[in-house]
Enzyme design. Structure first.
Site, mmCIF file in Angstrom:
data_model
loop_
_atom_site.group_PDB
_atom_site.id
_atom_site.type_symbol
_atom_site.label_atom_id
_atom_site.label_comp_id
_atom_site.label_asym_id
_atom_site.label_seq_id
_atom_site.Cartn_x
_atom_site.Cartn_y
_atom_site.Cartn_z
ATOM 1 N N SER A 291 42.986 -21.578 19.221
ATOM 2 C CA SER A 291 43.188 -21.212 17.811
ATOM 3 C C SER A 291 41.951 -20.467 17.332
ATOM 4 C CB SER A 291 43.375 -22.460 16.951
ATOM 5 O OG SER A 291 42.120 -23.061 16.680
ATOM 6 N N ASP A 292 42.024 -19.832 16.189
ATOM 7 C CA ASP A 292 40.790 -19.338 15.589
ATOM 8 C C ASP A 292 40.147 -20.515 14.843
ATOM 9 O OD1 ASP A 292 38.671 -17.804 14.783
ATOM 10 O OD2 ASP A 292 39.877 -16.137 14.050
ATOM 11 N N TRP A 293 38.945 -20.297 14.398
ATOM 12 C CA TRP A 293 38.150 -21.378 13.790
ATOM 13 C C TRP A 293 38.913 -22.028 12.616
ATOM 14 C CZ3 TRP A 293 32.484 -22.306 14.145
ATOM 15 C CH2 TRP A 293 32.039 -23.229 13.194
ATOM 16 N N GLY A 294 39.307 -23.261 12.829
ATOM 17 C CA GLY A 294 39.964 -24.000 11.743
ATOM 18 C C GLY A 294 41.361 -23.518 11.396
#
Ligand code: NOJ
Length: 761
Positions: A291-294
């Site tokens: 995933s991307d950050w958060g």
């Protein structure tokens, strides 16, 4: 892909070939068995742990969760609840964290260490958009290889690059990180970068995992505003957005990162259509998706999941294998499995993918493979890497305009005055995403020019930036303080030539740096016009991370150089070009608008029902009342200190469907110095019954070097892969009919031929 003399096309390693090459080290079956042998030992919680990525303890490249707790993270590593870290770097730190995983967790599974090695690690090469302007695939591959070499020596084994997002909107700050607006050029560059990072042997100490990001359509945020939603049609999705990702997969990229944005109402992180149907099923992607950050937790504010548990469920079921910094998989997945809301097979598939990549990297054989202090000291900032950064910087510079032959500067005797705060700045040209670069370590343009003219007069003019440019804070641009203009004007008055360095600070583009204006920030336009009043012999050197709209400069300033943010060697490269020790050959990978109101602007647009003016004074056609339609400087534009002539465009007889079509053109260096030219081939499929096609599409290019007065014949081969396209259901199609073919030195290429494709049933 069959454009013969294009270097990379022949070299593309398909994912199967890539895996075959690796098979010299690990046969696939044996690899799968190894993966299963580990998987069989794991508890559900340990499996989920492999799907969890935590940020480290020093650098942050996203919002830090409130519950940030170092002790808890370390505890989780000991429990085997962490598969990878990001932003842990340097041999000492990486070794220490790896040691905890290997020696204190029950199964001792090694961690991966990811970092944003976007254009260099400690030694910065040009920002990716600048590198794309070189159109030099070998150089771009080499730049990625050197970045991998320096990063791997510092313990990193996974870069979150390349960003392969196409964008047509310079308001979006992250255009600096991509390869521009064209899917063909971007695909070629994506492959070059992946090959540079991963090498042909992942077990090599110098290879690191690459990551194609951000899947998908992150480069199409509405109104250019960061993280905004992308609402795009299927024609654009299949023909523009997806091709560089597909090329990345075909080149054997081991990881994909999904994106923050929604695509047509579905957030990419939970987008089953993108992640499972297209990437994993249709394209057969064998690596894993992070995933991307958060971005798993962001499914809640998107309005797609009501709480963390629902977010983890939809993300994992959609095909996001690893959760970067949402802390949700590690907390929610076990219960979701126990409640039957996530199938065990979904977890096993994700963990298999992750473990397989760890085996391929050789981490199970030697978890400390990247932890050699002596190598770190030897490689970091070594001559090889610095020389590479200079080479790439030279190749990235674009000569936009050169009237009155103001350039190159005479090395002897001319009185040159240098103006602009960016000219002496040692920080800005390092660009955004500067990884582990030390602050203020770039060679400034002033330093570069002083090597040619030790007594050069420098007048800074107004400060560009008022506040400290901190990573997560807005940079405060000087909009009012004109102190310094009068001194600069005084210095310029009696100069033979004035070199002015203007543009954006390096931290004004990149993530979270969208702008609504594309003019020169602050009072720089005022400075430029004031200096012009007293001296018209101006060479404007632009430093910027995105296309700017500079119609006044284009009209008035005789010579303009696009020098982007060129990295650690910026000043040396710019000086060599200014003084003629290097003949520039870069070409724009993105259109420069006349006015921000034109964006999104791109050369490969569709026609309309009313594309041109039928008669003077007619108003009902597709145009603006207050601005031209075309770009200020279009895609592919770039000049040289020499001149190139194109002639004699020939195509072989009409196209036989299963064969190839030869396109030949004669290129001559008719100027006074040796130079390089990027010969570009464009096509247009004039009529299509399935879905309309762009007015022009790049389908080949070749970088050619010629001595003065020398000529050469350039030959391209076209086949079905160049003439077909995706319909709105994602089916690949090729239709009978007329195609125009242009060859030249930009998207304005003038030589044209037409072919008929008639062989299809
Ligand atoms: C957010 C960015 O969008 C992504 O590109 C980057 O790799 C991660 N943060 C990690 O820093």
């Amino acid at each position: 892909m069959l454009v013969i003399s294009i270097t990379s096309c022949k070299d593309v390693i398909t994912s199967d070939a890539f895996y075959e090459k690796d098979a010299t080290h690990l046969v696939q079956d044996a690899l799968d068995k190894k993966v299963d042998s580990v998987l069989n030992l794991m508890t559900l919680e340990e499996k989920i742990g492999q799907m969890n990525q935590y940020n480290g303890f020093m650098d942050f490249t996203g919002p830090v969760p409130k519950s940030e707790d170092i002790k808890r993270k370390l505890e989780h590593i000991k429990l085997g609840y962490v598969g990878a870290m990001l932003n842990v770097r340097g041999v000492k730190e990486v070794r220490a964290v790896q040691k905890i995983a290997v020696e204190q967790s029950r199964l001792g599974i090694p961690l991966m260490f990811g970092f944003d090695v976007i254009h260099g690690y400690e030694t910065m090469s040009p920002i990716p958009l600048a590198e794309a302007a070189s159109w030099d695939l070998k150089a771009i591959q080499e730049s990625a290889r050197l970045a991998a070499k320096e990063a791997s020596a510092a313990g990193i084994n996974w870069t979150f690059a390349p960003m392969v997002d196409i964008s047509r909107d310079a308001r979006w700050g992250r255009v600096m990180e991509g390869a521009g607006e064209d899917p063909f050029l971007s695909s070629e560059i994506a492959v070059a970068r992946i090959q540079g990072f991963q090498g042909i042997d992942l077990t090599s100490q110098e290879s690191i995992l690459a990551c194609a990001k951000h899947f998908a359509a992150y480069g199409f945020p509405e109104a250019g505003r960061e993280y905004n939603n992308a609402d795009i049609g299927t024609s654009t999705l299949y023909n523009t957005v997806l091709p560089p990702f597909k090329a990345s997969n075909d080149a054997g990229v081991r990881t994909f990162m999904n994106s923050f944005n929604q695509l047509n109402g579905i957030p990419a992180t939970a987008n089953k259509f993108l992640l499972r149907d297209i990437l994993k099923e249709q394209w057969g992607f064998k690596g894993f998706v992070v995933s991307d950050w958060g971005s798993v937790a962001e499914l809640i504010p998107h309005g797609y999941a009501q709480d963390g548990k629902a977010a983890a469920k939809v993300a994992v079921n959609a095909g996001t294998d690893m959760d970067m910094e949402s802390h949700l998989y590690v907390h929610e997945l076990a219960n979701l499995v126990k409640e039957g809301l996530v199938d065990k097979s979904v977890i096993d598939d994700a963990v298999r993918r992750i473990l397989k990549v760890k085996f391929e990297l050789g981490l199970f054989d030697n978890p400390y493979k990247y932890c050699d202090l002596e190598r770190e000291n030897r490689v970091t900032g070594s001559k090889e890497i610095i020389d590479g950064a200079l080479d790439m910087a030279l190749k990235s510079i674009v000569l936009l305009k050169n009237e009155n032959q103001l350039l190159p500067l005479d090395k002897n005797g001319k009185n040159v005055v240098l103006i602009g705060a960016l000219a002496s700045d040692k920080n800005s040209a390092l660009g955004n995403w500067r990884a582990a670069a030390k602050e203020h370590t770039g060679i400034s343009i002033l330093e570069g020019m002083q090597q040619y003219d030790a007594d050069i007069v420098y007048s800074k003019g107004p400060e560009l930036i008022l506040g400290k440019a901190e990573f997560t804070k807005e940079i405060r641009i000087n909009n009012t303080d004109i102190t310094g203009i009068s001194e600069a004007v005084k210095a310029a008055k009696d100069a033979d030539i004035v070199v002015m360095v203007l543009g954006e600070h390096g931290l004004q583009s990149g993530e979270g740096r969208s702008r609504t204006q594309l003019t020169l920030p602050g009072v720089q336009q005022e400075l430029l016009e004031n200096v012009y009043e007293v001296n018209k012999n101006i060479v404007l050197v632009l430093q910027n991370g995105r296309p700017l709209a500079l119609p006044w400069a284009e009209e008035h300033i005789p010579s303009i150089i696009e020098a982007w943010q060129l990295g650690s060697q910026s000043g040396n490269a710019v000086a060599k070009v200014l003084y003629g020790d290097y003949n520039p050959s870069g070409k724009l990978p993105m259109s420069f608008p006349r006015n921000v109101g034109q964006v999104p602007i791109y050369y490969n647009s569709k026609s309309t029902g009313r594309p041109s003016l039928p008669s003077p004074d007619f108003v009902f056609w597709s145009h603006y009342q207050d601005e031209k339609n075309d770009a200020l400087w279009g895609f592919g534009h770039g000049l040289s200190y020499t001149a190139f002539e194109y002639a004699d465009l020939r195509v072989t007889d009409n196209f036989s469907f299963n064969g190839t079509l030869e396109v030949m053109v004669q290129l001559k260096n008719s100027g006074k110095v040796k130079g390089k030219e990027v010969v570009q081939l464009y096509i247009s499929d004039k009529f299509s019954s399935a879905a309309t096609r762009p007015v022009k599409e790049l389908k080949g290019f070749e970088l050619v070097e010629l001595e003065t007065n020398a000529s050469t014949c350039i030959k391209f081969l076209l086949d079905q892969s160049h003439l077909g396209f995706y319909d709105n259901e994602g089916n690949w199609l090729i239709e009978n009919g007329s195609f125009d073919i242009w060859v030249g030195g930009s998207s304005e290429a003038a030589l044209k031929a037409t072919i008929e494709l008639t062989a299809l049933e």
